[in-house]
Motif scaffolding. Structure first.
Motif, mmCIF file in Angstrom:
data_model
loop_
_atom_site.group_PDB
_atom_site.id
_atom_site.type_symbol
_atom_site.label_atom_id
_atom_site.label_comp_id
_atom_site.label_asym_id
_atom_site.label_seq_id
_atom_site.Cartn_x
_atom_site.Cartn_y
_atom_site.Cartn_z
ATOM 1 N N LYS A 7 91.057 35.066 8.960
ATOM 2 C CA LYS A 7 90.586 36.018 9.970
ATOM 3 C C LYS A 7 89.064 36.091 9.959
ATOM 4 C CE LYS A 7 94.716 38.929 9.988
ATOM 5 N NZ LYS A 7 95.257 40.313 9.799
ATOM 6 N N MET A 8 88.489 36.125 11.135
ATOM 7 C CA MET A 8 87.040 36.176 11.305
ATOM 8 C C MET A 8 86.591 37.622 11.493
ATOM 9 S SD MET A 8 85.960 32.943 11.230
ATOM 10 C CE MET A 8 87.163 32.724 9.911
ATOM 11 N N THR A 14 83.328 32.146 14.253
ATOM 12 C CA THR A 14 84.126 30.966 14.589
ATOM 13 C C THR A 14 83.241 29.858 15.163
ATOM 14 O OG1 THR A 14 86.042 32.362 15.060
ATOM 15 C CG2 THR A 14 86.105 30.112 15.894
ATOM 16 N N PHE A 18 82.657 26.182 13.404
ATOM 17 C CA PHE A 18 83.031 24.942 14.093
ATOM 18 C C PHE A 18 81.800 24.082 14.371
ATOM 19 C CE2 PHE A 18 87.145 26.678 14.442
ATOM 20 C CZ PHE A 18 88.010 25.677 14.852
ATOM 21 N N ASP A 22 81.870 20.952 17.682
ATOM 22 C CA ASP A 22 82.887 21.001 16.612
ATOM 23 C C ASP A 22 82.575 20.048 15.455
ATOM 24 O OD1 ASP A 22 84.176 22.835 18.182
ATOM 25 O OD2 ASP A 22 85.730 21.467 18.893
ATOM 26 N N ASN A 38 91.177 27.207 16.673
ATOM 27 C CA ASN A 38 90.635 28.537 16.932
ATOM 28 C C ASN A 38 91.693 29.374 17.636
ATOM 29 O OD1 ASN A 38 89.036 30.755 17.452
ATOM 30 N ND2 ASN A 38 88.069 29.854 19.256
ATOM 31 N N GLU A 40 92.406 33.090 19.382
ATOM 32 C CA GLU A 40 91.823 34.331 19.879
ATOM 33 C C GLU A 40 92.936 35.318 20.201
ATOM 34 O OE1 GLU A 40 89.371 33.477 23.205
ATOM 35 O OE2 GLU A 40 88.061 32.092 22.116
ATOM 36 N N ASP A 45 89.277 37.134 16.378
ATOM 37 C CA ASP A 45 89.404 35.688 16.213
ATOM 38 C C ASP A 45 89.920 35.341 14.815
ATOM 39 O OD1 ASP A 45 88.389 35.508 18.699
ATOM 40 O OD2 ASP A 45 86.504 34.538 18.137
ATOM 41 N N SER A 46 90.527 34.166 14.728
ATOM 42 C CA SER A 46 90.949 33.622 13.444
ATOM 43 C C SER A 46 90.984 32.108 13.554
ATOM 44 C CB SER A 46 92.326 34.162 13.032
ATOM 45 O OG SER A 46 93.305 33.780 13.981
ATOM 46 N N ILE A 47 91.014 31.446 12.407
ATOM 47 C CA ILE A 47 91.105 29.985 12.381
ATOM 48 C C ILE A 47 92.399 29.602 11.668
ATOM 49 C CG2 ILE A 47 90.072 27.842 11.527
ATOM 50 C CD1 ILE A 47 87.347 29.142 11.723
ATOM 51 N N HIS A 68 82.698 31.506 6.078
ATOM 52 C CA HIS A 68 82.784 32.760 6.830
ATOM 53 C C HIS A 68 81.867 33.814 6.213
ATOM 54 C CE1 HIS A 68 84.990 36.673 7.776
ATOM 55 N NE2 HIS A 68 84.480 36.258 8.917
ATOM 56 N N CYS A 71 78.300 33.165 7.076
ATOM 57 C CA CYS A 71 77.936 33.459 8.469
ATOM 58 C C CYS A 71 77.198 34.780 8.608
ATOM 59 C CB CYS A 71 79.189 33.481 9.350
ATOM 60 S SG CYS A 71 79.857 31.858 9.707
#
Length: 342
Positions: A7-8, A14, A18, A22, A38, A40, A45-47, A68, A71
């Protein structure tokens, strides 16, 4: 198919992970043989990480979790940062990535914060802070000199010392000093240029020049250190692999009260005459285990220059190992032949 969802929590994380087109995601996918998607939703957002191998998915997820967290501290995730995270996780050292803090060593003249970019760099900075003498040994591009100068500038700004002294052996690497134009200072300046560059970036040219005029900063060849006692100083010996054992002993015994010394060098890039032993190599052996002297080894993973520098270092190490192997085989064949003859 194995899956993990990261989870972002940070806005725009995200996109940062990426990367442009990407590119960062492709690095992670190629290395761990996984697929990143990705996702949404209203919850955020989550990956999604998918792959056939459970261990690979777990490692990729660990890598993403570190990126993450990163970031929140940076505007752009470089491919270098992504590659470093991949290598640390692959080596089973992913947990040590949490050691990297957001601590600022000092600010440059333009206000840019200087921070440790790798675990090795953080440990090096910690060793300098803890010990009176530190030997930083490792390949080019690991930040040995720059971080030492940053720590020196910080100590000067915080009035922990009253001056900075930077020195290098003036070893002739394929050229003769006598053929260079100008007076003695002009002849030795090229050897000291990397030290000037670091100070210009950290202090600015005007502040540096004022500090030199006041005697707060001194840059000189190693030979100029003989006979001196350096009190209340932060002293850095750069390119120490080019110092002889006698010069190294001379330098280390210059240390005075309330002073700190950092010695940096790369034992694979010695310019000393063939057969001459490096003072850095001998110092590492002689000083190991002495209290208040730290010896820190950098690896190719600590290289913070262009990613190709790391690959070049690895290629040369592989080449050197192959040469040693061939020499050993040659000697073994010669020995067996001599035994048969006798």
């Amino acid at each position: 198919m194995n899956r993990k969802i990261i989870k972002m929590q940070h806005p725009g994380a995200t996109a940062k992970i990426f990367g442009g087109f990407d590119a960062n995601a492709r690095l992670i996918e190629a290395h761990f043989s996984v697929t990143l998607r990705n996702r949404e939703s209203e919850a955020g957002d989550s990956i999604l990480v998918e792959g056939e191998d459970e261990t690979a998915v777990t490692c990729a997820a660990q890598c993403l979790e570190y990126l993450h967290a990163l970031c929140a501290k940076t505007d752009v995730l470089t491919d270098q940062a992504v590659q470093y995270a991949i290598e640390m996780v692959s080596a089973g050292e992913g947990a040590t990535l949490t050691e990297l803090s957001d601590e600022c060593i000092c600010l440059t003249a333009k206000g840019k914060p200087i921070k440790a970019k790798t675990v090795g760099q953080k440990q090096y900075v910690g060793a300098i802070r803890k010990n009176t003498i530190v030997l930083g040994v490792g390949p080019a591009g690991t930040g040995k000199t720059f971080l030492a100068v940053a720590m020196a500038v910080r100590a000067l700004r915080e009035k922990q010392v009253s001056r900075i002294i930077l020195t290098r052996p003036a070893i002739e690497a394929g050229e003769k000093l006598g053929f260079l134009p100008g007076d003695l200072q002009s002849k030795i300046d090229p050897y000291l240029r990397p030290l000037y560059d670091a100070l210009y970036e950290l202090m600015g040219i005007e502040a540096y020049q004022k500090a030199v005029e006041k005697g707060t900063i001194e840059i000189a060849p190693l030979a100029y250190m003989r006979g001196r006692t350096l009190d209340d100083s932060f002293i850095i010996l750069d390119e120490a692999q080019n110092a002889t054992p006698e010069q190294m002993k001379m330098f280390l015994t210059r240390l005075g009260f309330n002073s700190k010394a950092v010695v940096t060098g790369d034992l694979t890039q010695t310019d000393l005459p063939h057969g001459q032993k490096s003072g850095l190599a001998s110092a590492v052996k002689i000083l190991t285990g002495i209290e208040d002297i730290g010896i820190h080894y950098f690896s190719e993973r600590d290289v913070v220059r262009h990613r190709l520098v790391q690959q070049i270092i690895k290629a040369y190490e592989k080449y050197d190992r192959e040469l040693v192997r061939k020499e050993q085989e040659k000697n073994a064949k010669k020995y067996r032949a001599e035994r048969r003859e006798n």
